[in-house]
Design a protein around this motif. Structure first.
Motif, PDB file in Angstrom:
ATOM      1  N   THR A 196       0.812  -1.210   0.000  1.00 58.25           N
ATOM      2  CA  THR A 196       0.000   0.000   0.000  1.00 58.25           C
ATOM      3  C   THR A 196       0.845   1.258   0.000  1.00 58.25           C
TER       4      THR A 196
ATOM      5  N   LEU B  41       3.163   1.875  -2.105  1.00 56.91           N
ATOM      6  CA  LEU B  41       3.473   2.252  -3.480  1.00 56.91           C
ATOM      7  C   LEU B  41       2.159   2.471  -4.216  1.00 56.91           C
TER       8      LEU B  41
ATOM      9  N   PRO C 252      -0.579   2.111  -6.904  1.00 62.98           N
ATOM     10  CA  PRO C 252      -0.878   1.068  -7.878  1.00 62.98           C
ATOM     11  C   PRO C 252      -1.033   1.601  -9.300  1.00 62.98           C
ATOM     12  N   PHE C 253      -1.058   2.927  -9.443  1.00 59.14           N
ATOM     13  CA  PHE C 253      -1.340   3.508 -10.757  1.00 59.14           C
ATOM     14  C   PHE C 253      -0.086   3.840 -11.549  1.00 59.14           C
ATOM     15  N   HIS C 254       1.053   3.833 -10.870  1.00 58.21           N
ATOM     16  CA  HIS C 254       2.263   4.283 -11.540  1.00 58.21           C
ATOM     17  C   HIS C 254       3.299   3.177 -11.526  1.00 58.21           C
TER      18      HIS C 254
ATOM     19  N   TYR D 157       4.351  -2.659 -12.343  1.00 57.68           N
ATOM     20  CA  TYR D 157       3.568  -2.012 -11.304  1.00 57.68           C
ATOM     21  C   TYR D 157       3.772  -2.783  -9.998  1.00 57.68           C
TER      22      TYR D 157
ATOM     23  N   PHE E  30       1.840  -4.125  -7.887  1.00 55.06           N
ATOM     24  CA  PHE E  30       1.085  -5.356  -7.640  1.00 55.06           C
ATOM     25  C   PHE E  30       1.597  -6.532  -8.457  1.00 55.06           C
ATOM     26  N   GLU E  31       2.501  -6.263  -9.397  1.00 53.98           N
ATOM     27  CA  GLU E  31       3.056  -7.363 -10.177  1.00 53.98           C
ATOM     28  C   GLU E  31       4.260  -7.996  -9.479  1.00 53.98           C
TER      29      GLU E  31
ATOM     30  N   PRO F 292      -1.352   4.838   2.633  1.00 53.66           N
ATOM     31  CA  PRO F 292       0.087   4.990   2.877  1.00 53.66           C
ATOM     32  C   PRO F 292       0.864   5.548   1.684  1.00 53.66           C
ATOM     33  N   TYR F 293       0.405   5.282   0.441  1.00 52.49           N
ATOM     34  CA  TYR F 293       1.217   5.744  -0.677  1.00 52.49           C
ATOM     35  C   TYR F 293       1.253   7.272  -0.762  1.00 52.49           C
TER      36      TYR F 293
ATOM     37  N   THR G  14       4.085   8.152   1.382  1.00 50.93           N
ATOM     38  CA  THR G  14       5.322   7.839   0.670  1.00 50.93           C
ATOM     39  C   THR G  14       5.687   8.979  -0.274  1.00 50.93           C
TER      40      THR G  14
ATOM     41  N   ARG H 176      -5.933  10.841  -8.968  1.00 50.25           N
ATOM     42  CA  ARG H 176      -5.886   9.833 -10.008  1.00 50.25           C
ATOM     43  C   ARG H 176      -6.703   8.613  -9.588  1.00 50.25           C
TER      44      ARG H 176
ATOM     45  N   LEU I  57      -6.909   3.784 -17.531  1.00 44.95           N
ATOM     46  CA  LEU I  57      -6.457   4.530 -16.356  1.00 44.95           C
ATOM     47  C   LEU I  57      -5.815   3.648 -15.300  1.00 44.95           C
ATOM     48  N   ASP I  58      -6.376   2.469 -15.103  1.00 45.18           N
ATOM     49  CA  ASP I  58      -5.981   1.672 -13.953  1.00 45.18           C
ATOM     50  C   ASP I  58      -5.235   0.412 -14.402  1.00 45.18           C
ATOM     51  N   PRO I  59      -3.929   0.393 -14.173  1.00 44.68           N
ATOM     52  CA  PRO I  59      -3.147  -0.764 -14.617  1.00 44.68           C
ATOM     53  C   PRO I  59      -3.595  -2.066 -13.954  1.00 44.68           C
ATOM     54  N   ARG I  60      -4.224  -1.951 -12.785  1.00 43.18           N
ATOM     55  CA  ARG I  60      -4.645  -3.187 -12.128  1.00 43.18           C
ATOM     56  C   ARG I  60      -5.694  -3.906 -12.956  1.00 43.18           C
TER      57      ARG I  60
ATOM     58  N   LEU J 103      -3.842  -5.355 -16.053  1.00 37.84           N
ATOM     59  CA  LEU J 103      -2.797  -6.367 -15.925  1.00 37.84           C
ATOM     60  C   LEU J 103      -3.069  -7.456 -14.914  1.00 37.84           C
ATOM     61  N   GLU J 104      -3.856  -7.170 -13.919  1.00 38.18           N
ATOM     62  CA  GLU J 104      -3.950  -8.122 -12.830  1.00 38.18           C
ATOM     63  C   GLU J 104      -4.783  -9.327 -13.238  1.00 38.18           C
TER      64      GLU J 104
END
Lengths: 655, 332
Positions: A136, A138, A140-142, A186, A188-189, B224-225, B228, B246, B320-323, B326-327
């Motif tokens: 969490t 990092l 997840p969008f970048h 990313y 999550f990968e 948390p991000y 960061t 985003r 927009l959402d790589p998840r 790709l997930e």
């Protein structure tokens, strides 16, 4: 926060720290002087950090140790200028001397505007931070490359190509294989360990003078933790960087820190070189912390000593019975249990490449009556899937689970794989306690309703009876019965876990499945809960399946231990035998990765790299999966069994 | 990605087929048909009924044929661009709707744009200044907008627009441009009239959108991000735009599919009050008089909008959402 801590706090430590510092040019990298931090509250400010002084020398590793709520995270946030809303520095200084410009006068970070230009230039550039939860923390969008590169471009004028080069170099430095690919990935990968390495790379890309690590390995498996600790130690030396490590794990401290600062309720109790403090802890608080950590050298029957014992009363009718040895009749007998999942490899980029993964692969074991069985393995090894199958939340593909603990009216022996998922009688006999007491209790229900809900579901008695029963159970787990009408958010983590435990035992189950029940808790709270579990087991004649990745914890609670890797049980033995004589390479690797709170037994980081991982294909013979798939258990006597290739002779394992 | 888009477009075909069947069934549900209603109305006025004409119409539009055949005829016509014949207006549906469709789209798009334009800054401000006076004030204003009945606001604005700016009451353009071909003057006149319905329809949506953005953003800000990113030394403004916003955007994009039909149907009541030449009033009267081809075409139009909206939002989300892109997933 009472007055008594005030008295402790104005003790000699603060003043000696001051004497050490005052009037010296060489005041170290970060020099915290008499720092006090308060939270604004409706009824006035509440001080959470009081008169704290310590120094971080250049290139030194300092550990801030204490329980949650001791103020260690707040101090680190104050150094970063990242105090949460409502928190305010009420006194003291945080003097930062940039080693790149030693002649300049130290900057007082406490006096800088938190979001001002000066603070932002230091934050992330000269002082950076890594956090506990690499998933969490990092975005997840970048991509990783974007996030690491951003940290670089914020603080240094670099061209695009140069930036890519520096990022690649830093990722490689942090032990990430194939940095080019990682940059395009990313968060999550990546696995937990790789994510934390990426986080470290992000913090180090500007080559800061100080790295603050807030519980950097708490969320990681023991073997990953050992590698990350080794990496941090190496990087710290290589880059001549100071490290401020925030942790409650004394084992981590012993392996990484040069100096230790012990915090209790916002005040420094004791500080000094790690060697001194670990060989001769003076302050009772530090001594108590050591007494609360389970370790492998505990004598049979030796109990952990938590900082505060739970005061509990045994209700009438439950006498403290002597620990009777487990009876030979198995309560649960699992044979060849197998479960596969189909994993869709990726969303849209590649289509239709599905993969079969065997989460649990021909697992067989038994749990005897009144026996506590420990299940050890890294995340992803299949232990939670196994637990869910026993709870009948997931249906196995094949295998049997004979359970001989159904309540009297039902049949004495049931195969759980063939039982109906809605079979309430079986649900009564097998209960579970989850890892995270913060998310496993409904925040909108009172403690009374949470604990009595199983009674309601099972239609046992009326509300009035429930209240009496809940009171009794709460006293049994050492909770104040005045908590009945409170909500979970007003309880501490340890209290919540005891509520979860009360909810699980109110139905008087035969088997309790405990899935990492203490890994979200502080050491001293962990000691409380572990002791409570031992007592309850004796008093209520319970059997446990105790799942954990912490070997020392399993060793403390379990009678017999199963080691699981990649869906299979690879070694099984009574606890005293397993830890004295681990045979399987994976068990040995797990044992070697445990950080001991003992400076005489530091982790051998160089050796760790050569040890086995959770990847069976890389194991040496005879443990590696045989090409013909023929694996079998070899019996070494005294119930000690190891999974090896068929045809292996016991003598071959002696070495 | 291309395969995904193609798959999604192909999936629209069965969806629309099912929707068209449901729409046809609903239109067929009331007893009788338009011609019966028409005959009854003529008779009640004491006028003579031309049996021949009725019989001709009956035959022309296949009123006597089985339901399935009529349905297929209707759908087949639509595929060829023939939306049928409006009995009430006595002209092809396409001619009745024509301009109105353009104006409806204009009102809707302007409304959505206005809603987003106002709601985004308010939502962001409220989230970053939670529990401040500004947050409370904006919340109050928003709730006021949410609670004011649309038709009342419409009447009030009409009155002031007329008194202050001399805008003609009702409609989307000055009467002189009615039925005239499009010209610069006509466009200006439309723009002069457009703001009232846009504000009226937009106010309610703005408030709820701002509240939802605030809630989403507050959730994201606690993640948390964000800390960061702050620890990297990122300035607050850039941080907000790059990370939490985003993430909060996902929700809005996912909502596009709902937004289009919602705005259009929400605008209908207002259109009646303001007597706007949009599609709303016609749909209502067409449903009342069982003018089946007109009503059916309208409902189909809404259905197509919805499915296109969902498609657009799904594609945008994957983008927009790589998840999502790709997930993988896990299946037992």
């Amino acid at each position: 926060m009472g007055q008594e801590t005030q008295v402790v706090g104005t003790g000699p430590h603060a003043s000696t720290a001051n004497d050490r510092i005052t009037g010296r040019a060489d005041s170290g990298l970060v020099d915290i002087r008499n720092l006090s931090i308060a939270f604004e509250h409706a009824f006035g400010p509440v001080e959470v950090v009081r008169d704290v002084s310590f120094r971080i020398g250049q290139g030194r590793a300092v550990a801030l140790v204490g329980e949650s709520g001791a103020g260690k995270s707040i101090i680190s946030r104050a150094i970063m200028g990242l105090l949460p809303r409502g928190a305010r520095i009420t006194g003291g200084q945080i003097l930062f001397t940039d080693p790149a410009r030693p002649a300049a006068t130290p900057v007082d970070l406490a006096s800088l505007a938190p979001s001002g230009r000066a603070m932002r230039a230091i934050r992330g550039g000269r002082i950076s931070m890594i956090f506990q939860e690499p998933m969490t923390s990092l975005s997840p969008f970048h991509t990783i490359g974007d996030q690491v590169g951003e940290a670089l471009r914020l603080h240094r004028r670099v061209g695009r190509r140069e930036a890519v080069e520096i990022v690649t170099e830093t990722l490689r430095l942090c032990g990430l294989p194939d940095p080019r690919r990682i940059m395009r990935s990313y968060a999550f990968e990546l696995s937990g360990g790789l994510r934390q390495r990426a986080m470290i790379a992000m913090a180090l890309v500007c080559r800061p003078a100080l790295l603050i690590a807030d519980e950097p390995t708490t969320a990681l498996d023991v073997s990953v933790q050992a590698r990350i600790l080794g990496l941090m130690r190496d990087l710290q030396r290589e880059l001549d960087m100071a490290l401020l490590l925030i942790t409650h794990d004394l084992g981590v401290v012993a392996n990484v820190a040069d100096e230790v600062v012990v915090l209790f309720r916002g005040e420094v109790m004791e500080s000094g070189a790690t060697e001194d403090l670990f060989t001769a802890p003076r302050h009772p608080y530090l001594k108590a912390l050591f007494g609360a950590v389970p370790h492998f050298d505990m004598k049979p029957g030796e109990r952990l000593v938590p900082l505060r014992e739970i005061e509990r009363e045994r209700p009438a009718g439950i006498a403290r019975r002597p620990m009777r040895p487990a009876r030979a009749a198995p309560l649960l007998e699992i044979r060849d249990l197998t479960k596969s999942f189909t994993i869709r490899k990726a969303g849209l980029r590649f289509s239709g490449r599905d993969r079969q993964v065997r989460a649990v692969d021909h697992v067989s074991f038994r749990i005897l009556r009144r026996e506590s069985v420990g299940l050890v393995g890294e995340s992803g090894c299949g232990k939670t899937t196994l637990a869910k199958m026993i709870l009948r939340a997931i249906r196995p593909d094949s295998g049997t689970m004979l359970f001989r603990g159904g309540p009297p009216p039902g049949p004495g022996r049931v195969d759980l794989t063939e039982s109906e998922p809605g079979d309430l009688a079986l649900a009564r006999a097998i209960q579970m306690v989850f890892q995270d007491p913060f998310s496993s209790l409904n925040p909108r229900m009172t403690i009374l309703d949470i604990v009595r809900e199983p009674l309601v579901i099972h239609g046992l008695g009326e509300r009035a009876e429930h209240i009496g029963k809940v009171r009794e159970i709460l006293r049994l787990v050492g909770l104040d019965t005045r908590m009945l009408n409170r909500y979970p958010h007003s309880l501490s983590g340890g209290q919540r876990q005891r509520v979860a435990l009360a909810r699980a035992i109110i139905l008087e189950p035969k088997l309790l499945i405990l899935d990492e029940p203490t890994s979200a808790l502080d050491v001293s709270i962990q000691a409380q809960i572990l002791n409570l579990l031992l007592d309850l087991k004796a008093e209520l004649q319970l059997s446990y399946l105790f799942i954990s990745h912490n070997l020392a914890v399993v060793d403390y609670v379990a009678d017999r231990i199963l080691v699981m890797a990649a869906g299979r049980i690879v070694e099984e033995a009574p606890r005293e035998i397993l830890f004295r004589n681990p045979v399987h390479c994976y068990t040995r690797a797990l044992m070697a990765a445990v950080p001991y709170p003992d400076i005489a037994r530091k982790l051998d980081f160089a050796r760790l790299e050569t040890l086995a991982t959770g990847e069976p294909r890389r194991w040496p013979a005879p443990f590696a999966p045989a090409p013909d798939g023929g694996m079998t258990f070899i019996d070494l006597g005294e119930e000690h069994r190891v999974l090896v290739a068929r045809g292996t002779r016991p003598e071959a394992l002696a070495a | 990605m291309a395969g995904y888009v193609l798959r999604r477009i192909l999936m629209m075909i069965p969806t629309l087929a099912v929707v068209s069947a449901i729409i046809f069934a609903i239109i067929e549900l009331p007893p009788g048909d338009y011609l019966e209603t028409y005959v009854a109305e003529l008779e009640s006025r004491g006028e003579s009924v031309d049996e021949k004409e009725i019989a001709f119409l009956r035959q022309q539009y296949g009123f006597g044929e089985p339901v399935i055949e009529r349905y297929l005829k209707w759908v087949g016509g639509m595929l060829r661009g023939d939306f049928g014949y409006s009995f009430e207006y006595r002209m092809p549906v396409a001619d009745v709707v024509g301009d109105r469709l353009i104006l409806t789209v204009a009102v809707s798009v302007a409304t959505i744009a206005l809603t987003w334009l106002i709601a985004f800054p308010i939502g962001i401000y409220s989230a970053t200044h939670q529990y401040s006076w500004g947050d409370y004030g904006l919340t109050f204003l928003g709730l006021l907008g949410l609670a004011t009945p649309n038709f009342l606001l419409a009447l009030i604005l009409l009155y002031f627009a007329n008194v202050w700016f001399g805008t003609s009451i009702g409609g989307l353009m000055d009467p002189e441009y009615l039925g005239k071909p499009w010209s610069w003057g006509k466009i200006v006149s439309v723009l002069e009239h457009l703001w009232i319905p846009v504000i009226v329809v937009g106010t309610a949506g703005t408030a709820s959108l701002a509240r939802r953005l605030r809630a989403n953003l507050l959730d994201e800000l606690a993640k948390p991000y964000v800390e960061t990113a702050r620890a990297k030394g990122l300035p607050e403004g850039r941080l907000l735009l790059k990370y939490p916003l985003r993430s909060a955007l996902n929700f809005f994009v996912a909502d596009i599919g709902n937004l289009l039909p919602q705005v259009i149907s929400g605008a209908e009541l207002v259109a009646v009050v303001l007597s706007l030449p949009t599609t709303g009033p016609i749909l209502i009267s067409a449903l009342q008089s069982q003018d089946m081809y007109l009503a059916g075409s309208f409902l189909m139009f809404l259905a197509v909008l919805t499915t296109v909206g969902v498609l657009v939002s799904d594609i945008a989300l994957a983008f927009l959402d790589p998840r999502i892109r790709l997930e993988g997933g896990v299946r037992q």
